[in-house]
Design an enzyme around this catalytic site. Structure first.
Site, PDB file in Angstrom:
ATOM      1  N   SER A  30      -7.695 -12.031  25.757  1.00  6.53           N
ATOM      2  CA  SER A  30      -6.790 -10.931  25.438  1.00  6.53           C
ATOM      3  C   SER A  30      -6.335 -11.000  23.983  1.00  6.53           C
ATOM      4  CB  SER A  30      -5.604 -10.940  26.406  1.00  6.53           C
ATOM      5  OG  SER A  30      -4.767  -9.829  26.207  1.00  6.53           O
ATOM      6  N   HIS A  31      -5.025 -11.213  23.768  1.00  2.87           N
ATOM      7  CA  HIS A  31      -4.454 -11.183  22.420  1.00  2.87           C
ATOM      8  C   HIS A  31      -4.415 -12.565  21.770  1.00  2.87           C
ATOM      9  CE1 HIS A  31      -1.200 -12.185  25.203  1.00  2.87           C
ATOM     10  NE2 HIS A  31      -0.694 -12.887  24.208  1.00  2.87           N
TER      11      HIS A  31
ATOM     12  N   ASP B 241      -8.508  -7.147  24.441  1.00  5.38           N
ATOM     13  CA  ASP B 241      -9.366  -6.690  25.542  1.00  5.38           C
ATOM     14  C   ASP B 241      -9.050  -5.252  25.932  1.00  5.38           C
ATOM     15  OD1 ASP B 241      -6.892  -7.501  26.572  1.00  5.38           O
ATOM     16  OD2 ASP B 241      -7.723  -8.094  28.503  1.00  5.38           O
TER      17      ASP B 241
ATOM     18  N   HIS C 195       1.694  -2.825  29.517  1.00  5.59           N
ATOM     19  CA  HIS C 195       0.706  -2.682  30.587  1.00  5.59           C
ATOM     20  C   HIS C 195       1.138  -1.496  31.441  1.00  5.59           C
ATOM     21  CE1 HIS C 195      -1.703  -6.369  30.177  1.00  5.59           C
ATOM     22  NE2 HIS C 195      -0.580  -6.980  29.837  1.00  5.59           N
TER      23      HIS C 195
ATOM     24  N   LYS D  57     -10.126 -13.405  33.558  1.00  3.57           N
ATOM     25  CA  LYS D  57      -9.279 -12.645  34.466  1.00  3.57           C
ATOM     26  C   LYS D  57     -10.115 -12.334  35.706  1.00  3.57           C
ATOM     27  CE  LYS D  57      -6.409 -10.531  30.861  1.00  3.57           C
ATOM     28  NZ  LYS D  57      -5.917  -9.271  30.251  1.00  3.57           N
TER      29      LYS D  57
ATOM     30  N   ASP E 156      -4.753  -4.115  22.188  1.00  2.00           N
ATOM     31  CA  ASP E 156      -4.914  -5.562  22.088  1.00  2.00           C
ATOM     32  C   ASP E 156      -6.396  -5.924  22.200  1.00  2.00           C
ATOM     33  OD1 ASP E 156      -5.323  -5.149  24.799  1.00  2.00           O
ATOM     34  OD2 ASP E 156      -4.025  -6.790  25.466  1.00  2.00           O
TER      35      ASP E 156
ATOM     36  N   ASP F  38      -6.703  -3.575  27.288  1.00  2.00           N
ATOM     37  CA  ASP F  38      -6.023  -3.100  28.488  1.00  2.00           C
ATOM     38  C   ASP F  38      -4.577  -2.711  28.197  1.00  2.00           C
ATOM     39  OD1 ASP F  38      -5.127  -5.693  28.091  1.00  2.00           O
ATOM     40  OD2 ASP F  38      -5.274  -6.283  30.194  1.00  2.00           O
ATOM     41  N   ARG F  39      -4.078  -3.089  27.018  1.00  2.00           N
ATOM     42  CA  ARG F  39      -2.713  -2.700  26.602  1.00  2.00           C
ATOM     43  C   ARG F  39      -2.789  -1.791  25.386  1.00  2.00           C
ATOM     44  NH1 ARG F  39       1.145  -7.125  24.953  1.00  2.00           N
ATOM     45  NH2 ARG F  39      -0.722  -8.173  24.210  1.00  2.00           N
TER      46      ARG F  39
ATOM     47  N   ARG G 215      -6.914 -19.467  30.856  1.00  2.00           N
ATOM     48  CA  ARG G 215      -6.949 -19.289  29.408  1.00  2.00           C
ATOM     49  C   ARG G 215      -6.805 -20.636  28.714  1.00  2.00           C
ATOM     50  NH1 ARG G 215      -3.723 -14.123  27.181  1.00  2.00           N
ATOM     51  NH2 ARG G 215      -4.450 -13.419  29.244  1.00  2.00           N
TER      52      ARG G 215
END
Length: 450
Positions: free
Chosen positions: A98-99, A245, A330, A108, A243, A247-248, A14
């Site tokens: 992500s966030h 992407d 998560h 990832k 978020d 995933d959360r 990242r």
């Protein structure tokens, strides 16, 4: 220090674009990824950030130069990419930050079957080859380059997500989802259209990696403000905050009050144990003590883990755990290739509410037994020295070093962990009630900064 040292983190890659992560770096990482996984094919996806297409093209070129074919599934949430890596049984790369703010992007990575790649499981090897490429060396190109094929998996993924619940248990329900201009805007409607009795409203559903409405980080309460207000004004049964992407997910009850990741973990653990009595359930060490208590009370086996998806996924595989949760929201499912999914978690919470025939504000009550501080970050010059000093000050209490320093003083406990990337100490503390929690936090912060 190489730029790769700046952007390769414990669990992913990242950095800011283009000063840290540009097409040359992406290309080098593609070569490194192909050299590490030694597969015939890899799957690649991206989120909605404007820098994504160029970075994906460069990464894919690096992969194909090693004779490896690319399956490009295009715009996707991270859990859709994990599904693809699992169902296609091939390594995967998801381009997302992500966030993080709009100026960032990242990658990832996972092995076939969505098995994690972190610093202890191959990310260092990927970095080493990428560095050789950036230095003008690296592995030779294959005699025959790989090819790129586009593939659509959103519909199959939506079917997979819905298979985790009985839609009849969810029944009729009004749900509002704040997707924060992230990938939830693509995947959430695709899943919810399969739930005939659910009325869905999406806030900020346009895919826009500049995040014009608010940051895509629902861990920060300020970024849930719009959702909480809408839940109440619209008379919704619950709200979902995803978020960037997707995933959360953080859940908001019908009164506009949010559930912590620990509360949601406990609810999902109970749902898992009702379907699979005696199951092993993972929780990271900053989750509320409520989680292992609930698991034990329901006849399951709680297993405490370090923070971070690569550790949790590996322990799930080692222990045969069916579910794992993190306080950061998560949630991991064995039948989802041990990978995390905000959408699966959302549907399972909705099924719990529907099954109980009670509002979420009532359903949550048995799973909230203590008062928590939330994560408090403090900048320090020497994190290791501070941790040792605090350890000595609480030497009469039970301690362990599974991840940072955890101290259990009986009616209250805390964990103090150094950041992987910044000169910060992260404090999480829990006590019997709010007053005791606030007092303990004040005392501990004074000790940390003294």
């Amino acid at each position: 220090m190489s730029v790769l040292d700046s952007i390769v983190k414990a669990y992913d890659i990242r950095g800011t674009v283009p000063d840290q992560l540009d097409v040359d770096v992406a290309h080098a990482l593609g070569v490194g990824f192909a050299a590490f996984v030694r597969a015939d094919q890899v799957v690649i996806a991206r989120d909605m950030r404007p820098s994504g297409p160029a970075l994906v093209e460069a990464f894919a070129r690096g992969v194909m130069e090693q004779g490896v074919d690319v399956i490009d599934i295009g715009l996707a949430s991270t859990d859709l990419m994990y599904y693809a890596a699992g169902v296609l049984d091939m390594p995967g790369a998801m381009f997302t930050a992500s966030h993080n703010p709009a100026g960032y992007n990242g990658i990832k990575l996972c092995l076939a079957g969505a098995r994690p790649i972190g610093v202890d499981t191959g990310l260092v090897d990927v970095q080493a080859v990428a560095q050789q490429v950036l230095d003008g060396g690296g592995p030779r190109r294959a005699a025959t380059c790989g090819k790129c094929t586009e593939r659509e998996l959103l519909s199959d993924f939506a079917d997979h997500v819905v298979s985790f619940v009985d839609p009849a248990e969810i029944g009729s329900m009004k749900v509002v989802a704040d997707t924060a201009n992230g990938m939830g805007g693509l995947v959430v409607p695709a899943v919810f259209e399969r739930l005939g009795g659910v009325e869905l409203e999406v806030m900020f559903g346009e895919l826009d990696g500049t995040f014009p409405n608010h940051p895509a980080d629902p861990l920060q309460p300020a970024n849930q403000r719009d959702l909480r207000a809408r839940v109440v004004s619209g008379g919704f049964d619950l709200g979902l905050a995803f978020d960037g992407d997707a995933d959360r997910v953080f859940v908001v009850d019908e009164t506009g009050h949010g559930l912590s990741g620990s509360t949601t973990t406990a609810i999902l653990a109970a749902a898992t144990l009702r379907q699979h009595p005696g199951a092993t359930i993972l929780h990271n060490l900053i989750c509320s003590k409520t989680v292992p208590e609930v698991v034990s009370e329901l006849g399951g086996t709680p297993v405490r883990t370090r923070v971070g998806h690569s550790f949790i996924k590996q322990i799930m595989a080692d222990t045969g755990a069916l579910f794992g949760g993190e306080h950061s929201a998560h949630y991991y499912f064995a039948r989802n290739f041990n990978a995390d999914s905000g959408l699966i978690a959302s549907l399972m919470v909705m099924a719990e509410v529907g099954r109980s025939a009670q509002p979420l504000s009532v359903v949550r009550q048995p799973y909230e037994r203590y008062a928590a501080s939330g994560e408090i970050n403090t900048q320090v010059d020497d994190a290791a020295a501070v941790i040792e000093r605090i350890s000595e000050q609480y030497s009469e209490c039970d301690q362990d070093r599974l991840d940072g320093l955890t101290v259990d003083c009986g009616d209250w406990w805390f964990n103090l962990r150094p950041s992987n990337t910044e000169p910060l100490l992260r404090l999480n503390l829990e006590a019997a009630d709010r007053s005791s929690c606030d007092d303990a936090v004040g005392t501990l912060l004074a000790q940390i900064t003294s």
